[in-house]
Structures are given as C-alpha cells and as structure tokens.
Design a protein around this motif. Sequence first.
Motif, short mmCIF file in Angstrom:
data_model
loop_
_atom_site.label_atom_id
_atom_site.label_comp_id
_atom_site.label_asym_id
_atom_site.label_seq_id
_atom_site.Cartn_x
_atom_site.Cartn_y
_atom_site.Cartn_z
N LEU A 83 -16.37 -38.58 -24.60
CA LEU A 83 -15.95 -39.72 -25.67
C LEU A 83 -17.31 -40.12 -27.05
N ALA A 84 -18.07 -39.06 -26.16
CA ALA A 84 -19.41 -39.61 -26.61
C ALA A 84 -20.18 -38.85 -28.22
N ARG A 98 -14.52 -38.07 -31.22
CA ARG A 98 -13.92 -38.93 -31.99
C ARG A 98 -12.96 -39.22 -32.99
N LEU A 107 -9.68 -36.96 -32.27
CA LEU A 107 -8.71 -37.41 -31.36
C LEU A 107 -8.31 -38.76 -32.44
N ASP A 108 -8.70 -39.88 -33.72
CA ASP A 108 -7.91 -40.06 -33.94
C ASP A 108 -6.69 -39.16 -35.00
N LEU A 168 -4.24 -38.83 -32.97
CA LEU A 168 -3.07 -39.58 -33.10
C LEU A 168 -2.51 -40.12 -34.80
N PRO A 177 -0.34 -35.34 -34.16
CA PRO A 177 0.06 -34.88 -33.55
C PRO A 177 0.85 -33.54 -34.11
N PHE A 206 -2.05 -32.13 -29.18
CA PHE A 206 -1.90 -33.28 -28.46
C PHE A 206 -2.54 -33.71 -28.07
N LEU A 207 -2.54 -35.32 -28.92
CA LEU A 207 -3.72 -36.11 -27.78
C LEU A 207 -3.01 -36.73 -26.54
N PRO A 226 -3.31 -39.62 -24.51
CA PRO A 226 -4.20 -41.76 -24.32
C PRO A 226 -3.82 -41.64 -23.17
N ILE A 246 -7.67 -42.32 -21.07
CA ILE A 246 -8.39 -43.21 -22.15
C ILE A 246 -7.82 -44.94 -21.43
N PHE A 257 -20.51 -45.86 -27.61
CA PHE A 257 -20.96 -44.51 -26.13
C PHE A 257 -21.96 -43.51 -25.96
N LYS A 258 -22.87 -43.42 -26.45
CA LYS A 258 -23.81 -42.41 -26.40
C LYS A 258 -24.67 -43.48 -24.63
N ALA A 302 -22.44 -42.77 -21.77
CA ALA A 302 -21.73 -40.91 -21.84
C ALA A 302 -23.15 -40.40 -20.43
N TRP A 338 -10.55 -50.55 -30.28
CA TRP A 338 -10.97 -48.44 -30.46
C TRP A 338 -9.40 -47.98 -29.01
N TYR A 390 -4.51 -46.42 -29.19
CA TYR A 390 -4.74 -45.06 -28.43
C TYR A 390 -2.78 -46.07 -27.21
N ASN A 426 6.61 -36.81 -27.64
CA ASN A 426 5.67 -34.93 -28.16
C ASN A 426 6.18 -34.25 -26.57
#
Lengths: 111, 111
Positions: free
Chosen positions: A8-9, A14, A17-18, A21, A24, A67-68, A70, A73, B5-6, B9, B80, B84, B94
Amino acid sequence: MDLIFKALADATRREMLDRLLEQPGLTLGELIAGTEMRRQSASKHVQILEAAGLVTTEWQGREKKHFLNPVPIQEISRRWVDKYSEARTEAILNLKQSLETDSSTQKRTKS
Amino acid sequence: MDLIFKALADATRREMLDRLLEQPGLTLGELIAGTEMRRQSASKHVQILEAAGLVTTEWQGREKKHFLNPVPIQEISRRWVDKYSEARTEAILNLKQSLETDSSTQKRTKS
DNA sequence: TCTATAGGCAGCCTAATAACTGCATATAAA
DNA sequence: TTTATATGCAGTTATTAGGCTGCCTATAGA
C-alpha cells in the motif's frame, strides 16, 4: 501484515486498487491504459499486490483478469487501526496536558 | 496521504507507534532502549513519523517527549479503507461468478 | 498454419531507504 | 565552570524498489 503495508506504500499500486474497485476484472493491458507505465512494470506491481493478497487473478484464455480483494485491508483496519482509535481520547488528554504545562518548557528554538 | 502510507510501511516505525501507544511521552533514548538500533537511525524514523503527522513531540528541557497522534490513521481508515469495505459484497459476488464459470477457463498451468 | 496479441521472466540502471560514523549544540548536574 | 547526557545534522554505504529493454511462451484469429 508487512507485505500489505509495503504494497500500500506505493501510490501507483493504490491507484491500481482504485481502478479494480471501480472496474473489477481488468486485464493487465487495461490496467496500464492511459498511463505512461510499461506493461512489465505494472506486472511487477500486480505481483506485489497478489503476494499481499490484495488482488486475485483469473485466467480466461490468454487474458488475465484482475480482481480486488478488500479483505486484507479490512483485517488491517480491524486488527491494527482499531487499537489506535481507542488511543484517541487518551491522546487528546496528553495534548491538553502539554498545553496546560508551563510553556517555558518549550525551549530549544533550534530545529 | 502518501507520507502516512510510506511511514507505516516500515516495521520499525510501526513498532515505535505501538510503544508510544502503550507509553506516551517516551524520549528518543527510551524508544531505542532494548533495540540494536542507533539513536541516529531512530531519530530519522521519528522525523518521518512526525512529517506524516503520526507523532507529535514536546521538548522538556533537553529531553524530547514523543506522543502518538492516532488521527491520521483514523482519517485513512475513514476516507480510504471504508470505500473498500463497501466493495466486499461485490468482491464476493465476483468470486462466486468465477467459481461458477466453466473451470476450463483456468488454463495456462505455467506461472 | 501464420501472424498478432496478452502476458511472463531475466537482467540492467537509477533513485530512494535505512543503517552507520563523526561531529556539533543545548541542558543538567557535579 | 566543567563534565555528562540528550539530541540534532551531515556524510557514507549497502540494500531495496521501481522503471526500462529484450526475449520467450501461449492463445486468438485470419
């Protein structure tokens, strides 16, 4: 957990992933459409996201649909973020305390 | 957001946050106590955490007290992570879909 | 079958990280 | 005032990360 935070860094990941989302099942080619990135770079990002469990894939012929997922997270959120939420009240108390403390403790103008 | 995020990490920094959650007000020296890390390395980590807004500090004489600020983590979670969470149901759909799809689409044994 | 397309894998290069050492400054204590 | 302690800042080095090119395989379609 480290893999997830590392994954995620990176802002590029990111954004991926968006996009997954919103849409798909995108293929690698579709994922890089509109970006300057090469397919090979995106492929590495996908590998990192897969290793972290954030993305699952499915082959359809010669196409690889992405596919994401989630769940990781949410697990981070539940198992890690939540404990910091409980600290919120206490943190505010700490802050109040510092403000109430004699401001002469705020020396060292340097830095 | 990228800074947060960094900052998160790195496992060393996450451990620092954990320690500050348990013991607010630790000094740099106390933070490295029990670790192999040099003070200067820890100092850099603290700078990164401060830049991300995850840690606040307060000078008391020659000592610098460190405090966790959980707010950025919560904002990430709210702004954020939450989006998700909404994807969870859809993601399960899915998955179901892929399982229901003819398994002959799962070729390419390689990789 | 031949060609175009989707993607993987290996290797290279550069920039960012994270650790260290050395030295300087500010405060506390003798 | 002299010495010890707490921290900062600059510079060096090794590792990691992210991007690229080149080449290979597999599937789809003419």
